[in-house]
Design an enzyme around this catalytic site. Structure first.
Site, mmCIF file in Angstrom:
data_model
loop_
_atom_site.group_PDB
_atom_site.id
_atom_site.type_symbol
_atom_site.label_atom_id
_atom_site.label_comp_id
_atom_site.label_asym_id
_atom_site.label_seq_id
_atom_site.Cartn_x
_atom_site.Cartn_y
_atom_site.Cartn_z
ATOM 1 N N HIS A 81 0.812 -1.217 0.000
ATOM 2 C CA HIS A 81 0.000 0.000 0.000
ATOM 3 C C HIS A 81 0.848 1.270 0.000
ATOM 4 O O HIS A 81 0.348 2.352 -0.272
ATOM 5 C CB HIS A 81 -0.989 -0.003 1.168
ATOM 6 C CG HIS A 81 -0.392 0.273 2.513
ATOM 7 N ND1 HIS A 81 -0.016 -0.726 3.389
ATOM 8 C CD2 HIS A 81 -0.113 1.434 3.152
ATOM 9 C CE1 HIS A 81 0.468 -0.190 4.490
ATOM 10 N NE2 HIS A 81 0.419 1.130 4.372
ATOM 11 N N ASP B 222 0.155 -7.646 1.414
ATOM 12 C CA ASP B 222 0.588 -6.266 1.625
ATOM 13 C C ASP B 222 2.116 -6.175 1.669
ATOM 14 O O ASP B 222 2.707 -5.503 2.511
ATOM 15 C CB ASP B 222 -0.016 -5.668 2.906
ATOM 16 C CG ASP B 222 0.082 -4.145 2.928
ATOM 17 O OD1 ASP B 222 0.328 -3.544 1.863
ATOM 18 O OD2 ASP B 222 -0.043 -3.552 4.016
ATOM 19 N N SER C 249 4.685 2.695 7.689
ATOM 20 C CA SER C 249 4.387 1.532 6.847
ATOM 21 C C SER C 249 5.602 1.087 6.047
ATOM 22 O O SER C 249 6.273 1.897 5.403
ATOM 23 C CB SER C 249 3.262 1.872 5.871
ATOM 24 O OG SER C 249 2.023 1.926 6.516
#
Length: 488
Positions: free
Chosen positions: A218, A251, A333
């Site tokens: 992402h 992910d 992230s």
């Protein structure tokens, strides 16, 4: 548990007042802190004063002059800036003759004064003068030494003493500072710009010496097809990057640096299966765009079922995550979650938050989730090799409803297909639509997302045991996992 990915797409840092994590704790005085000045010794205790603590510089014992001492006391010499210690008396007790009742000169045996010695008073005075000169010189030298050590602080009125050469201090490898210093050069801040100019910030880390960077899908999804990706190292050097492969369900994404520099230092990969609740963790990332940020915490839980989304309406990612209370925020992230040795045990991917609005993204509340590195490593190797992910499957569609008391096999699959694929792993094991799977090996299954997260910690071809309920009866079945290539 449903969470949101903590990417920092299109957000700006907001100033937040700092709050101390704990009230200050009184610290013990450091070694060498001056104590209160001792009381002046009495004549009877002059021997004991020679062993007093915190004497800087060391000074001989002092005794009061007697009224008939000779030569008479000299006025004290001024010290630079009123420095301590004060000058010694002009004639110390142990330098006086018999008339003063003192002891020997510099340790020589004392001799009783005789009438014949009275004519040698001038010679005795010379000896005393020499002793005085030596003592005064020693006192001045000590005072000058003390003044030289303190002169740098005298102008500001400070009573502290600065440590010498603080720039050469080194941190032990096992400390947080040592781990951070070793890991930061291998962590990059990723900037992803989509084709329409929108962008966001995330984190990644050096996976191998060939220039591969491991991060979250992402983080790079918006720029994967027609955008621009850059990776900036902690030393400020920036490199263009391209997507090698990405797995939306896991992910996980792998980038490759263009014109990668020589001497890249990949971070060591740990074993996420061996971590324990309570183990120390260190997270590195770029929360809200603040690159090279280090936070610490512990492993709060293991095998936490997490279904996460990036808020764009795309398909969710599923993981059996490591939970940590290290501060994880948007922009962390894709960054590494390290153990106390500095080995990567997970990729920071999602946070649980109390909510967010269109104007701002939620921040950390101490519930962060990381993809276990053992799983991420398998995915990365597959992406580097083929460019696409491979998912293990049981060949059955399960409900995403979290209130079924397990993973219920749906009555029908997507697009009207059968819920249990003919000749698939579940069908071969005898599973049917309506069965509710309650355990995967020894792990309790409470929902469809939990089952998917557990399946994806394995590889195609692995044999697993499923416990399920049918018409109130509990049964088990051995299933050999199949595979699905790609995200579509």
């Amino acid at each position: 548990m449903s969470t949101e990915n903590e990417g920092n797409e299109g957000t700006a840092a907001q100033a937040v007042p700092s709050v101390p994590s704990a009230p200050p704790v009184p610290a013990a005085a450091p070694e060498g802190t001056p104590a209160s000045p001792p009381a002046p010794p009495s004549p009877e205790s002059s021997e004991a004063t020679a062993t007093q603590q915190f004497q800087q510089p060391e000074q001989p014992s002092q005794q009061p002059q007697r009224a008939n001492d000779w030569p008479p006391p000299q006025p004290p010499q001024s010290q630079p800036g009123g420095a301590w210690p004060p000058p010694p008396p002009a004639v110390p007790v142990y330098a006086q003759g018999a008339g003063g009742g003192g002891g020997p000169v510099w340790g020589a045996p004392g001799q009783p004064q005789t009438p014949e010695a009275s004519g040698k008073r001038r010679g005795g005075g010379l000896v005393a003068a020499v002793a005085v000169a030596a003592l005064v010189a020693g006192g001045i030298g000590g005072a000058l030494g003390f003044w030289a050590a303190d002169r740098n602080d005298s102008s500001s009125g400070s009573t502290t003493v600065a440590a010498s050469n603080p720039q050469v201090l080194k941190r032990d490898p096992g400390t947080v500072a040592g781990v951070a210093a070793a890991a930061l050069p291998s962590v990059v801040t990723i900037n992803a710009q989509s084709g329409d100019g929108e962008g966001g910030t995330g984190t990644g880390f050096v996976y191998d010496k060939e220039g591969h960077i491991l991060t979250n899908n992402h983080v790079v999804a918006s720029a994967a097809n027609s955008g621009q990706l850059t990776a900036t190292f902690s030393n400020g050097k920036k490199y263009d990057a391209e997507v090698v492969g990405r797995a939306q369900g896991y992910d996980v994404a792998v980038l490759k640096l263009k014109n990668a520099p020589s001497g890249l230092a990949p971070l060591a990969l740990g074993n996420s299966d061996q971590v324990a609740v309570g183990d120390s963790t260190i997270a590195i990332g770029a929360p809200f765009g603040l690159s090279n940020t280090v936070t610490t915490g512990i492993i709060s839980a293991k095998n936490r079922p997490v279904a996460s989304g990036d808020g764009s309406g795309g398909s969710n990612s599923y993981m059996s995550a490591l939970q940590t209370d290290a501060s994880i925020n948007p922009g962390n992230s894709g960054g590494p979650l390290l153990d106390a040795r500095g080995a990567v045990i997970g990729i920071n991917s999602a946070i649980q938050s109390t909510g967010s609005s269109a104007q701002s993204q939620a921040g950390s509340i101490g519930l962060g989730f990381a993809i276990p590195i053992n799983q991420a490593k398998n995915v990365a190797q597959q992406l580097i090799k083929t460019g696409q992910p491979v998912y293990p499957v049981i060949g059955a569609t399960v409900s995403m409803d979290e209130r079924t008391g397990g993973a219920a096999i749906s009555d029908q699959g997507s697009g009207g297909t059968p819920a249990v694929s003919p000749d698939g792993p579940a069908a071969k094991a005898g599973l049917k639509a309506g069965d509710v799977i309650t355990k995967f090996n020894d792990s309790v299954i409470d929902s469809g997302p939990t089952l998917i997260g557990e399946i994806w910690t394995h590889k195609p071809g692995d044999k697993v045991t499923l416990t399920y309920k049918r018409d109130g009866k509990v049964s088990t079945a051995e299933v050999t996992l199949g595979q699905r290539k790609g995200d579509n």
